[in-house]
Scaffold this active site. Structure first.
Site, PDB file in Angstrom:
ATOM      1  N   PRO A  56      -4.672 -11.733  17.550  1.00 53.51           N
ATOM      2  CA  PRO A  56      -5.413 -11.825  18.819  1.00 53.51           C
ATOM      3  C   PRO A  56      -6.792 -12.471  18.653  1.00 53.51           C
ATOM      4  CG  PRO A  56      -4.576  -9.591  18.463  1.00 53.51           C
ATOM      5  CD  PRO A  56      -4.362 -10.348  17.188  1.00 53.51           C
TER       6      PRO A  56
ATOM      7  N   HIS B 208       0.806  -1.222   0.000  1.00 53.90           N
ATOM      8  CA  HIS B 208       0.000   0.000   0.000  1.00 53.90           C
ATOM      9  C   HIS B 208       0.840   1.272   0.000  1.00 53.90           C
ATOM     10  CE1 HIS B 208      -3.584  -2.442   1.854  1.00 53.90           C
ATOM     11  NE2 HIS B 208      -3.376  -2.706   0.578  1.00 53.90           N
TER      12      HIS B 208
END
Ligand code: ZN
Length: 253
Positions: free
Chosen positions: A221, A126
């Site tokens: 996570p 990006h």
């Protein structure tokens, strides 16, 4: 896998084996690892820019309509970035690169924190927040210190400069895409770190790696769509898990 990551757990034997044996590693990182360095995703962070959605500012139409406002936002983001530092997750990946014959780090992040931690083979999907690109001639530079102070900075050719990141609706840099696919096809271990990888082309990279015979290890996570089919999935932050992993495998080298 268990929520408490324990490398001495016999359950992690196979995972460590794959990490030790891997000679060609590709890693895909996303916003999660940057968030651990305090870089928000610029959504609802409560600041002066919270009334805008990133997609309202990070696009060509917005830039052409009001380049000053878009530049002001990016200057704010550069200022935030100036006070951010790589975290143990970034440093662990840089250390892993040093002991691995072929190591490619594909990132969706634009903050340059991997390079700041010492990673040298970084493929930026990006772009980079610190790079300036000319709207007219396409010249890029990250060496000039350009500060937005109310006037849109200009290139030597007279064209307007813009931040060298990929905006909504824009194509990803061709060379980066090509390298990312190539590394994914040829690696024997593919790590997905801090990203749910649901957006193309990032989403297809771990799939390509898997189809080409690589083991896929996810560190995140939360569970992601990859969790179902990844060979190994560790629930946790990159900054906690990666240093343990690198320490465990480099001892044996
Ligand atoms: Zn130019």
């Amino acid at each position: 896998m268990s929520s408490q990551f324990d490398l001495t757990d016999p359950e992690n034997e196979a995972l460590l084996g794959s990490c030790r044996q891997a000679k060609r590693i590709a890693v895909l990182t996303g916003a999660g690892i940057s968030a651990e360095s305090g870089l928000a995703t610029f959504r609802g962070d409560g600041g002066i820019w919270s009334k805008f959605k990133p997609e309202e500012l990070a696009n060509m139409e917005a830039f052409l309509r009001n380049p000053e406002r878009v530049w002001e936002w990016y200057q704010y983001r550069r200022d935030v970035l100036d006070s951010a530092n790589p975290n143990p997750g970034h440093f662990a990946l840089a250390a892993w690169e040093r002991i691995c014959p072929e190591f490619s780090l594909i990132t969706q992040n634009v903050d340059g924190l991997h390079q700041a931690a010492g990673s040298t083979r970084v493929i930026e999907l990006h772009g980079n927040l610190k790079v300036n690109r000319c709207q007219s001639c396409g010249a890029e530079s990250d060496t000039e210190e350009i500060r937005f102070e109310g006037k849109v900075p200009k290139c030597g050719c007279g064209g307007m400069l813009r931040p060298g990141v990929v905006w909504f609706g824009e194509m990803l840099p061709e060379a980066a895409i090509r390298e990312a696919f190539q590394s994914s096809q040829t690696c024997d271990l593919f790590l997905v770190v801090g990203t749910s990888a649901v957006v193309y082309p990032a989403a297809s990279l771990p799939e390509i790696a898997k189809e080409s015979g690589a083991a896929v290890l996810e560190i995140n996570p939360e569970p992601t769509p990859i969790t179902r089919w990844a060979d190994f999935s560790i629930r946790g932050n990159a900054g906690d898990i990666l240093p343990q992993l690198v320490e465990a495998i480099s001892i044996k080298l």
